[in-house]
Design a protein around this motif. Sequence first.
Motif, PDB file in Angstrom:
ATOM      1  N   LEU A  83       0.876  -1.175   0.000  1.00 44.03           N
ATOM      2  CA  LEU A  83       0.000   0.000   0.000  1.00 44.03           C
ATOM      3  C   LEU A  83       0.911   1.222   0.000  1.00 44.03           C
ATOM      4  CD1 LEU A  83      -2.447  -1.277   2.771  1.00 44.03           C
ATOM      5  CD2 LEU A  83      -2.684  -1.524   0.292  1.00 44.03           C
ATOM      6  N   THR A  84       0.708   2.105  -0.965  1.00 47.45           N
ATOM      7  CA  THR A  84       1.760   3.086  -1.241  1.00 47.45           C
ATOM      8  C   THR A  84       1.302   4.548  -1.271  1.00 47.45           C
ATOM      9  OG1 THR A  84       1.433   2.772  -3.622  1.00 47.45           O
ATOM     10  CG2 THR A  84       3.106   1.406  -2.556  1.00 47.45           C
ATOM     11  N   ASP A  85       0.177   4.885  -0.652  1.00 47.46           N
ATOM     12  CA  ASP A  85      -0.321   6.246  -0.779  1.00 47.46           C
ATOM     13  C   ASP A  85       0.220   7.227   0.261  1.00 47.46           C
ATOM     14  OD1 ASP A  85      -2.896   6.781  -2.791  1.00 47.46           O
ATOM     15  OD2 ASP A  85      -2.458   4.690  -2.406  1.00 47.46           O
ATOM     16  N   HIS A  86       0.903   6.762   1.291  1.00 50.60           N
ATOM     17  CA  HIS A  86       1.520   7.706   2.225  1.00 50.60           C
ATOM     18  C   HIS A  86       2.727   8.357   1.559  1.00 50.60           C
ATOM     19  CE1 HIS A  86      -0.761   7.365   5.883  1.00 50.60           C
ATOM     20  NE2 HIS A  86      -0.710   6.050   5.863  1.00 50.60           N
ATOM     21  N   THR A  87       3.021   9.590   1.971  1.00 53.17           N
ATOM     22  CA  THR A  87       4.137  10.323   1.361  1.00 53.17           C
ATOM     23  C   THR A  87       5.285  10.544   2.335  1.00 53.17           C
ATOM     24  OG1 THR A  87       3.081  12.435   1.904  1.00 53.17           O
ATOM     25  CG2 THR A  87       2.624  11.497  -0.263  1.00 53.17           C
ATOM     26  N   SER A  88       5.206   9.924   3.503  1.00 50.58           N
ATOM     27  CA  SER A  88       6.306   9.968   4.456  1.00 50.58           C
ATOM     28  C   SER A  88       6.271   8.679   5.268  1.00 50.58           C
ATOM     29  CB  SER A  88       6.185  11.207   5.356  1.00 50.58           C
ATOM     30  OG  SER A  88       7.361  11.392   6.133  1.00 50.58           O
ATOM     31  N   GLN A  89       7.163   8.578   6.196  1.00 53.32           N
ATOM     32  CA  GLN A  89       7.320   7.379   7.017  1.00 53.32           C
ATOM     33  C   GLN A  89       5.994   6.881   7.581  1.00 53.32           C
ATOM     34  OE1 GLN A  89      10.702   7.321   9.688  1.00 53.32           O
ATOM     35  NE2 GLN A  89       9.374   6.915  11.428  1.00 53.32           N
ATOM     36  N   VAL A  90       5.712   5.592   7.404  1.00 54.90           N
ATOM     37  CA  VAL A  90       4.546   4.976   8.035  1.00 54.90           C
ATOM     38  C   VAL A  90       4.983   4.511   9.426  1.00 54.90           C
ATOM     39  CG1 VAL A  90       2.799   3.178   7.905  1.00 54.90           C
ATOM     40  CG2 VAL A  90       3.641   4.259   5.800  1.00 54.90           C
ATOM     41  N   GLN A  91       4.451   5.179  10.430  1.00 51.59           N
ATOM     42  CA  GLN A  91       4.915   4.973  11.797  1.00 51.59           C
ATOM     43  C   GLN A  91       4.093   3.942  12.553  1.00 51.59           C
ATOM     44  OE1 GLN A  91       7.601   6.028  12.996  1.00 51.59           O
ATOM     45  NE2 GLN A  91       7.458   5.844  15.217  1.00 51.59           N
ATOM     46  N   ALA A  92       2.829   3.766  12.161  1.00 53.57           N
ATOM     47  CA  ALA A  92       1.950   2.892  12.935  1.00 53.57           C
ATOM     48  C   ALA A  92       0.952   2.196  12.036  1.00 53.57           C
ATOM     49  CB  ALA A  92       1.213   3.710  14.002  1.00 53.57           C
ATOM     50  N   VAL A  93       0.681   0.914  12.323  1.00 53.22           N
ATOM     51  CA  VAL A  93      -0.352   0.153  11.618  1.00 53.22           C
ATOM     52  C   VAL A  93      -1.137  -0.679  12.628  1.00 53.22           C
ATOM     53  CG1 VAL A  93       0.812   0.018   9.376  1.00 53.22           C
ATOM     54  CG2 VAL A  93       1.293  -1.715  11.103  1.00 53.22           C
ATOM     55  N   VAL A  94      -2.422  -0.841  12.343  1.00 53.53           N
ATOM     56  CA  VAL A  94      -3.269  -1.689  13.184  1.00 53.53           C
ATOM     57  C   VAL A  94      -4.327  -2.311  12.284  1.00 53.53           C
ATOM     58  CG1 VAL A  94      -4.859   0.188  13.796  1.00 53.53           C
ATOM     59  CG2 VAL A  94      -4.618  -1.767  15.342  1.00 53.53           C
ATOM     60  N   VAL A  95      -4.772  -3.512  12.630  1.00 58.42           N
ATOM     61  CA  VAL A  95      -5.805  -4.218  11.876  1.00 58.42           C
ATOM     62  C   VAL A  95      -7.102  -4.167  12.666  1.00 58.42           C
ATOM     63  CG1 VAL A  95      -6.456  -6.391  10.772  1.00 58.42           C
ATOM     64  CG2 VAL A  95      -4.046  -5.762  10.936  1.00 58.42           C
ATOM     65  N   THR A  96      -8.216  -3.952  11.988  1.00 60.99           N
ATOM     66  CA  THR A  96      -9.500  -3.962  12.681  1.00 60.99           C
ATOM     67  C   THR A  96      -9.826  -5.376  13.157  1.00 60.99           C
ATOM     68  OG1 THR A  96     -10.610  -4.218  10.544  1.00 60.99           O
ATOM     69  CG2 THR A  96     -10.418  -1.974  11.440  1.00 60.99           C
ATOM     70  N   PRO A  97     -10.650  -5.496  14.203  1.00 62.99           N
ATOM     71  CA  PRO A  97     -10.940  -6.824  14.769  1.00 62.99           C
ATOM     72  C   PRO A  97     -11.555  -7.809  13.782  1.00 62.99           C
ATOM     73  CG  PRO A  97     -11.575  -5.102  16.311  1.00 62.99           C
ATOM     74  CD  PRO A  97     -11.204  -4.408  15.034  1.00 62.99           C
ATOM     75  N   ASP A  98     -12.266  -7.306  12.753  1.00 64.60           N
ATOM     76  CA  ASP A  98     -12.837  -8.226  11.775  1.00 64.60           C
ATOM     77  C   ASP A  98     -11.840  -8.646  10.700  1.00 64.60           C
ATOM     78  OD1 ASP A  98     -12.602  -5.966  10.186  1.00 64.60           O
ATOM     79  OD2 ASP A  98     -14.759  -5.664   9.927  1.00 64.60           O
ATOM     80  N   GLY A  99     -10.624  -8.069  10.755  1.00 66.92           N
ATOM     81  CA  GLY A  99      -9.579  -8.439   9.809  1.00 66.92           C
ATOM     82  C   GLY A  99      -9.760  -7.881   8.420  1.00 66.92           C
ATOM     83  N   ASN A 100     -10.728  -6.991   8.232  1.00 68.45           N
ATOM     84  CA  ASN A 100     -11.031  -6.499   6.886  1.00 68.45           C
ATOM     85  C   ASN A 100     -10.328  -5.200   6.522  1.00 68.45           C
ATOM     86  OD1 ASN A 100     -12.748  -8.623   6.237  1.00 68.45           O
ATOM     87  ND2 ASN A 100     -14.532  -7.617   7.137  1.00 68.45           N
ATOM     88  N   ARG A 101      -9.884  -4.454   7.530  1.00 71.19           N
ATOM     89  CA  ARG A 101      -9.290  -3.153   7.242  1.00 71.19           C
ATOM     90  C   ARG A 101      -7.993  -2.946   8.010  1.00 71.19           C
ATOM     91  NH1 ARG A 101     -14.597   0.901   6.944  1.00 71.19           N
ATOM     92  NH2 ARG A 101     -15.780  -0.427   5.515  1.00 71.19           N
ATOM     93  N   VAL A 102      -7.147  -2.113   7.425  1.00 75.04           N
ATOM     94  CA  VAL A 102      -5.912  -1.672   8.072  1.00 75.04           C
ATOM     95  C   VAL A 102      -6.020  -0.166   8.280  1.00 75.04           C
ATOM     96  CG1 VAL A 102      -3.428  -1.337   7.775  1.00 75.04           C
ATOM     97  CG2 VAL A 102      -4.474  -3.489   7.092  1.00 75.04           C
ATOM     98  N   VAL A 103      -5.580   0.285   9.437  1.00 76.88           N
ATOM     99  CA  VAL A 103      -5.493   1.717   9.713  1.00 76.88           C
ATOM    100  C   VAL A 103      -4.014   2.047   9.902  1.00 76.88           C
ATOM    101  CG1 VAL A 103      -6.169   3.594  11.253  1.00 76.88           C
ATOM    102  CG2 VAL A 103      -7.745   1.683  10.822  1.00 76.88           C
ATOM    103  N   SER A 104      -3.564   3.109   9.237  1.00 77.21           N
ATOM    104  CA  SER A 104      -2.152   3.486   9.313  1.00 77.21           C
ATOM    105  C   SER A 104      -2.011   4.951   9.700  1.00 77.21           C
ATOM    106  CB  SER A 104      -1.456   3.237   7.970  1.00 77.21           C
ATOM    107  OG  SER A 104      -2.108   3.950   6.929  1.00 77.21           O
ATOM    108  N   GLY A 105      -0.943   5.251  10.411  1.00 75.13           N
ATOM    109  CA  GLY A 105      -0.606   6.627  10.767  1.00 75.13           C
ATOM    110  C   GLY A 105       0.793   6.942  10.270  1.00 75.13           C
ATOM    111  N   SER A 106       0.985   8.167   9.788  1.00 73.73           N
ATOM    112  CA  SER A 106       2.225   8.495   9.098  1.00 73.73           C
ATOM    113  C   SER A 106       2.785   9.839   9.524  1.00 73.73           C
ATOM    114  CB  SER A 106       1.985   8.497   7.584  1.00 73.73           C
ATOM    115  OG  SER A 106       3.063   9.055   6.865  1.00 73.73           O
ATOM    116  N   PHE A 107       4.059  10.009   9.254  1.00 77.60           N
ATOM    117  CA  PHE A 107       4.699  11.305   9.459  1.00 77.60           C
ATOM    118  C   PHE A 107       4.176  12.351   8.467  1.00 77.60           C
ATOM    119  CE2 PHE A 107       8.937  10.231  11.815  1.00 77.60           C
ATOM    120  CZ  PHE A 107       8.199   9.722  12.862  1.00 77.60           C
ATOM    121  N   ASP A 108       3.371  11.937   7.472  1.00 80.88           N
ATOM    122  CA  ASP A 108       2.755  12.925   6.582  1.00 80.88           C
ATOM    123  C   ASP A 108       1.519  13.570   7.214  1.00 80.88           C
ATOM    124  OD1 ASP A 108       0.660  11.085   6.278  1.00 80.88           O
ATOM    125  OD2 ASP A 108       1.220  10.492   4.258  1.00 80.88           O
ATOM    126  N   LYS A 109       1.293  13.257   8.513  1.00 80.76           N
ATOM    127  CA  LYS A 109       0.223  13.855   9.339  1.00 80.76           C
ATOM    128  C   LYS A 109      -1.160  13.306   9.039  1.00 80.76           C
ATOM    129  CE  LYS A 109       2.913  18.115   9.165  1.00 80.76           C
ATOM    130  NZ  LYS A 109       2.971  19.478   8.608  1.00 80.76           N
TER     131      LYS A 109
END
Length: 752
Positions: free
Chosen positions: A423-449
């Motif tokens: 998955l390549t849409d962030h424009t800076s460091q991907v600092q954090a990732v988590v998966v939803t409990p149903d396993g269907n989605r990923v949530v990411s946080g980045s230095f791109d704010k």
Amino acid sequence: MTFLQKIKARIVDKFSGGVGTKDIRKHLDSLVSEDRDYALKHLPYHMVEASRFEQLHQWLTDFDFIDAKVSALGAQALIEDYDLAFNPDVLLSGEKAETLRLIQGAIRLSAHILDRDKTQLAGQLLGRLMSFEVSEIQALLERAKQSKNSPWLRPLTPSLTPPGGRLLRTLTGHTRKIQAVAVTADGKQIISGSNDHTLKVWDLETGKEFFTFEGHLSHVVALAVTTDGKQVISGSSDRTIKVWNLKTGEKLLTLKGHTYGVRAVAVTADGKQLISGSDDQTIKVWSLETGEELFTLIGHTNSVLAVTVTTDGKQVISGASDRTIKVWSLETGEELFSLIGHTKSVLSVAVTPDGKQVISGSKDKTIKVWSLEKGRELISLSGHTNQVQDIAVTPDGNRIISGSSDKTIKVWNLLAEKEIFSLTDHTSQVQAVVVTPDGNRVVSGSFDKTIKVWILGNSKQISTSTQAGHLNWVNSLAVTSDRRWAISGSWDQTIKVWNLETGDEIFTFKGHTSKVQAIADVPNKKQLISGSVDNTVKIWDLENRKELLTITGHESWVTSVAVTGTKIISGSNDKSLKIWDLATGKEIMALSGHKSMVSAVAVTQDGKLIISSSNDKSVKVWKLETGEVVFNLIGHVEPVSTVALTPDDKRLVSASRDKTLKIWSVETGEELFSLIGHTLGINAVALTSDGKRVISASDDYTLKVWDLKNWKVIASFNGDAALKCCAAASDGVTIVAGEASGRVHFLRLEGV
């Protein structure tokens, strides 16, 4: 038709004008205010109830309805109308349903933009949907173009992220880098922590920000949520851990004991104990009920960067800068064993749901899988090109999600031991990732704010990509004087030449050995000048597509270049400006006076004056012939990013990290006025050929067009990432902007 359907059909006819209504905007405008509001809010629902499926499709593909609903009720209300159309009872052909999915997807991708500025709807839909050769979509876009009755920036190419991929939506609101994300056990809320010292709570489905927690005095770098979803725990560089009521936002506890910043937190499954890791090299175990420190685990010889707890609550796993992973008994505090194999800091750890394996991510760019029972390495996964910042495991234990400083998220098949996709849409460091409990989605946080929500499941992927671009930030742009080409310079070390009319990539120059920072066209000579972090200036032949000359002499990065007659002017991180002979590359003169990096240079049409801006917050005006400083312009309160001159050379425009543009008199050095409107630092400015308008590109993702007569923004465009550069063609309406994503946007200023 049932009696209820007949009633619903009458309601639909009353508020829609009937199935024969063609001009939806005209019909909506004919309704009294109360009826119009009712129609916008409820008509799609009544259409479904009345089995008016074709009419529902007509309205949901009509730009005027979409525009009216977004303007009145916001993007999310419209997104939910499309959900009605995907109900199994709604009988639409597969093609029509797919068309609605694409339109909904485009609106969802733009929701965070439309919630701030509803006037962006037409531009956002064009930028995301232009490449889809679907008659209803093309008709919608044509109507979008016709609907604008004030100046706007029309995308000429499909340069925004299209719908149909794995990216669902983007959440914006933090003002600094995002360090941590978490999801509640019911999968309904996202919590984020940032360098702006705050936590934010968001609705995962709608992207709505519920509230902000304030109280930390420094970066919020770690988060955990109790399994009952009632409390969130935050760890901060201010050395404290705070416990918050997730429903009310009330701060319940502040835990103090670490002597350096807290880097990681985890909660036991029963919600009774909290574990924290710190730069003080220790792990502490706390009572979550009382806030009491129960005991300290000592054994690491450097910062503890990651902690997690096994599902049975019996063991703590920690990763540290000492390159080791340690396994501890939570009951006794005893160190059970160490896992050794990483060659650099261990930045993240996770445990598979069955409690049998530990997954680790490291600064050494690898992910390792370890047997918790046997204490040995099982697998090492390679593929990231920079450090692995965070790790998550899907609830079924079959897939690993990794976020990296290389700006990507990778999904790995744990059983097959291979990468599935990135998955390549962030424009800076991907600092954090988590998966939803149903396993269907990923949530990411980045230095791109930004926070991004992605589809992890086996969603249908549409083979439509955005316009080709660079592999890294586009940091500089120029348009040739004959208006044939736009030229972009990038941090991927390349220069690309584009057809200005079509937006097609023509060819690529390679030769710099580091980031390209600056581009300038040599008028009427079919030559190009570039400056790079490799400390060089290069001259290129545009017609024959080859490098002509490399100029060396700067002691640090070349940040900016300009051309006047037979001379090149360059600015550098070495704080100097240099003047070179265009034909020979020989240095003619060096100018010194700035106290920090020279960020930009410009030169008057007659070649007599040079303008320079600097990170020392100043703008200087120099005599080119003598190198004498004529004016030192002080007014900005942050580094000045760039400068440009009006075509008549009477005024200069400077832009700064302080979010402002300033207009100065070149003759007197007087500040004439400031332009205020950007919410983050401004990276670039350009002026139209008539000198009436200035264009600015900012880290707030916007390109703004300002009228210099009335000092107001007359048009703006939102990108998918920070806009780093811009240029205007000599026709005064064709504008090019470069993005941190690597894309180049081709735009036309309409309605002026």
